[in-house]
Motif scaffolding. Structure first.
Motif, PDB file in Angstrom:
ATOM      1  N   GLY A 178       9.347  16.865  27.355  1.00 48.25           N
ATOM      2  CA  GLY A 178       9.609  15.378  27.140  1.00 48.25           C
ATOM      3  C   GLY A 178      11.495  15.138  27.988  1.00 48.25           C
ATOM      4  N   LEU A 179      11.804  14.386  28.492  1.00 44.55           N
ATOM      5  CA  LEU A 179      12.448  13.999  30.040  1.00 44.55           C
ATOM      6  C   LEU A 179      12.534  12.569  29.896  1.00 44.55           C
ATOM      7  N   THR A 180      13.792  12.422  29.701  1.00 41.69           N
ATOM      8  CA  THR A 180      13.622  10.879  29.811  1.00 41.69           C
ATOM      9  C   THR A 180      15.873  10.875  30.640  1.00 41.69           C
ATOM     10  N   LEU A 181      15.595  10.171  30.990  1.00 38.33           N
ATOM     11  CA  LEU A 181      17.122   9.826  31.694  1.00 38.33           C
ATOM     12  C   LEU A 181      18.374   8.752  30.415  1.00 38.33           C
ATOM     13  N   LEU A 182      19.031   8.825  30.206  1.00 38.73           N
ATOM     14  CA  LEU A 182      20.166   9.059  29.812  1.00 38.73           C
ATOM     15  C   LEU A 182      20.513   6.980  29.906  1.00 38.73           C
ATOM     16  N   PRO A 183      21.206   6.171  29.088  1.00 35.21           N
ATOM     17  CA  PRO A 183      21.974   5.011  29.465  1.00 35.21           C
ATOM     18  C   PRO A 183      22.689   5.573  30.880  1.00 35.21           C
ATOM     19  N   GLY A 184      22.721   4.377  32.404  1.00 36.32           N
ATOM     20  CA  GLY A 184      23.310   4.638  33.111  1.00 36.32           C
ATOM     21  C   GLY A 184      22.284   5.604  34.280  1.00 36.32           C
ATOM     22  N   GLY A 185      21.821   6.303  33.984  1.00 36.14           N
ATOM     23  CA  GLY A 185      20.745   7.023  35.015  1.00 36.14           C
ATOM     24  C   GLY A 185      21.965   8.345  35.841  1.00 36.14           C
ATOM     25  N   ARG A 186      22.764   8.835  34.762  1.00 36.55           N
ATOM     26  CA  ARG A 186      23.697   9.888  35.731  1.00 36.55           C
ATOM     27  C   ARG A 186      23.100  10.951  34.688  1.00 36.55           C
ATOM     28  N   THR A 187      22.389  11.203  33.109  1.00 35.81           N
ATOM     29  CA  THR A 187      21.911  11.781  32.737  1.00 35.81           C
ATOM     30  C   THR A 187      20.507  12.395  32.581  1.00 35.81           C
ATOM     31  N   LEU A 188      20.587  13.525  33.114  1.00 33.97           N
ATOM     32  CA  LEU A 188      18.251  13.778  32.358  1.00 33.97           C
ATOM     33  C   LEU A 188      18.673  14.673  31.751  1.00 33.97           C
ATOM     34  N   LEU A 189      17.855  13.606  30.541  1.00 37.94           N
ATOM     35  CA  LEU A 189      17.047  15.359  29.115  1.00 37.94           C
ATOM     36  C   LEU A 189      16.012  15.752  29.119  1.00 37.94           C
ATOM     37  N   ALA A 190      15.520  17.065  28.913  1.00 30.24           N
ATOM     38  CA  ALA A 190      14.255  17.426  28.626  1.00 30.24           C
ATOM     39  C   ALA A 190      14.545  18.176  27.646  1.00 30.24           C
ATOM     40  N   SER A 191      13.548  18.416  26.824  1.00 30.05           N
ATOM     41  CA  SER A 191      13.618  19.149  26.313  1.00 30.05           C
ATOM     42  C   SER A 191      12.519  20.246  25.609  1.00 30.05           C
ATOM     43  N   MET A 192      12.696  21.192  25.033  1.00 34.82           N
ATOM     44  CA  MET A 192      12.010  22.198  24.970  1.00 34.82           C
ATOM     45  C   MET A 192      10.688  22.184  24.067  1.00 34.82           C
ATOM     46  N   GLU A 193       9.840  22.621  23.782  1.00 37.18           N
ATOM     47  CA  GLU A 193       8.820  21.987  23.181  1.00 37.18           C
ATOM     48  C   GLU A 193       8.871  22.616  21.524  1.00 37.18           C
ATOM     49  N   TYR A 194       9.009  24.545  21.508  1.00 34.91           N
ATOM     50  CA  TYR A 194       8.977  25.527  20.878  1.00 34.91           C
ATOM     51  C   TYR A 194      10.625  25.984  21.111  1.00 34.91           C
ATOM     52  N   ALA A 195      11.241  26.711  20.021  1.00 36.15           N
ATOM     53  CA  ALA A 195      11.733  27.746  20.582  1.00 36.15           C
ATOM     54  C   ALA A 195      11.777  28.724  21.662  1.00 36.15           C
ATOM     55  N   ILE A 196      12.974  29.305  22.119  1.00 37.29           N
ATOM     56  CA  ILE A 196      12.771  30.591  22.876  1.00 37.29           C
ATOM     57  C   ILE A 196      13.212  31.755  22.296  1.00 37.29           C
ATOM     58  N   SER A 197      12.771  32.897  22.424  1.00 36.80           N
ATOM     59  CA  SER A 197      12.455  33.947  22.248  1.00 36.80           C
ATOM     60  C   SER A 197      14.093  34.006  21.705  1.00 36.80           C
ATOM     61  N   GLY A 198      14.668  34.941  20.095  1.00 42.25           N
ATOM     62  CA  GLY A 198      15.937  35.131  20.402  1.00 42.25           C
ATOM     63  C   GLY A 198      16.636  33.713  19.075  1.00 42.25           C
ATOM     64  N   ASP A 199      16.146  32.796  19.629  1.00 39.23           N
ATOM     65  CA  ASP A 199      16.366  31.705  18.255  1.00 39.23           C
ATOM     66  C   ASP A 199      15.398  31.066  17.228  1.00 39.23           C
TER      67      ASP A 199
END
Length: 354
Positions: A178-199
């Motif tokens: 996933g990828l989205t710009l937060l309100p105001g366009g100054r912050t970009l957020l990406a979501s991992m799909e699943y957990a990484i090793s160790g989490d």
């Protein structure tokens, strides 16, 4: 299938402007013979309710197994609203389509590639204020900045822990979706799909970047706990900073699970400096509230090509907020058919109260 044929197909399937199929009289799809439905004046809220917060305005399979300018139309992994009001639809086979926002008819296609000309596993899409495209690939993973015509303009930094092993701790094909710009366009957020090793299983990291001097620099990271067995294929920012989050999974012989959540990262702990996320004290994950399990949506005459708990469901991966109407968000979803005869490219129009 060229644009003229696609338009004819869509016109038959989309009788009301701005809507897709919904409860009403069935008609034969002229190109495929598949039944489509148009909105009935007598349809009630109950006919469309998926939950108290979410209703289904309709769906369309009109683009399923079609082509445009020699490119297969499908494999859709992300949607975004362009500045001119049209839709951008990202294929995970390195193509970015422009679609008419009302009819969904393809209007353009742009090929994408990495710096060496190789294809991407392109999964996430956000359109910047100047019309340029931010696109993730989950093979490395990466976030690249592209011009409208597909030229690479730059590449964002990625924390080493989120890189695919052995470079990092992520698993191939389970990274930035996933990828989205937060309100105001100054912050970009990406979501991992699943957990990484160790989490712990189910703990998904959301990575953000802040805009600095015309580019993006690494910023806060958050923990999001997905439901057991589900991953996060898409996120979309709301005007107040909250997020719509899609969770999705697949069980052989049963089919897909797709749930829509309202999530709030605004008071979550910055986990960028925490090596292993195991549910330890002092770490506040992103708060989430279930809006709807889409298995409870009315099927509205949909058919499935494989086992599904509701024939309406498929491999839903893309989501975009297209507007507001009667106090609810208008949300468009799309499924990724993986260019597979047993799956369907299907668009869904939802109304979501948050």
């Amino acid at each position: 299938m060229r644009l003229r044929t696609v338009l004819a197909t869509l016109t038959a399937g989309l009788a009301a402007a701005g809507t897709l199929t919904a409860a009403g009289p069935a008609n034969a799809h002229p190109a495929t013979g598949t039944a489509t439905r148009t909105v009935a004046d007598t349809a009630t809220a109950t006919d469309r309710a998926c939950s108290p917060a979410v209703s289904l305005d309709g769906f369309s399979d009109a683009l399923d197994k079609t082509a445009f300018d020699g490119t297969f139309v499908g494999n859709f992994s992300a949607l975004a609203l362009d500045r001119d009001g049209s839709l951008a639809a990202l294929s995970d086979r390195s193509s970015l389509f422009g679609l008419d926002a009302k009819t969904l008819a393809p209007e353009s296609v742009v090929p994408l590639a990495d710096e060496s000309g190789a294809a991407l596993d392109s999964e996430g899409l956000a359109i910047d204020g100047d019309g340029t495209r931010l696109i993730t690939s989950e093979t490395e993973p990466s976030v690249r900045h592209y011009s409208r015509d597909g030229r690479i303009l730059g590449r964002l930094p990625v924390p080493s822990s989120l890189l695919v092993a052995p470079a990092g701790r992520a698993t191939s094909n389970q990274t930035f979706e996933g990828l989205t710009l937060l309100p105001g366009g100054r912050t970009l957020l990406a979501s991992m799909e699943y957990a990484i090793s160790g989490d712990s299983a189910g703990i998904v990291r959301f990575q953000t970047w802040r805009r600095l001097h015309g580019g993006f620099a690494l910023s806060a990271q958050y923990a999001y706990r997905a439901d057991p067995g589900l991953g996060v294929p898409e996120v979309q920012a709301l005007p107040d900073g909250r997020l719509l989050v899609l969770e999705r999974g697949f069980t052989v012989g049963v089919g897909n699970t797709v749930r829509l959540y309202l999530a709030d990262p605004r008071h979550a702990t910055d986990t960028g400096g925490i090596t292993d996320l195991t549910g330890q004290d002092g770490v506040r994950p992103v708060k989430k509230t279930l809006l709807a399990d889409l298995v409870n949506c009315p099927s509205q005459g949909a058919t499935a090509k494989q086992s599904q708990p509701n024939p309406l469901l498929d491999n839903i991966e893309g989501m975009v907020i297209t507007g507001r109407a009667k106090g609810r968000l208008e949300v468009l979803l799309v499924s990724d058919d993986n260019q597979n005869a047993a799956q369907t490219t299907r668009f869904y129009r939802l109304r979501v109260r948050v």
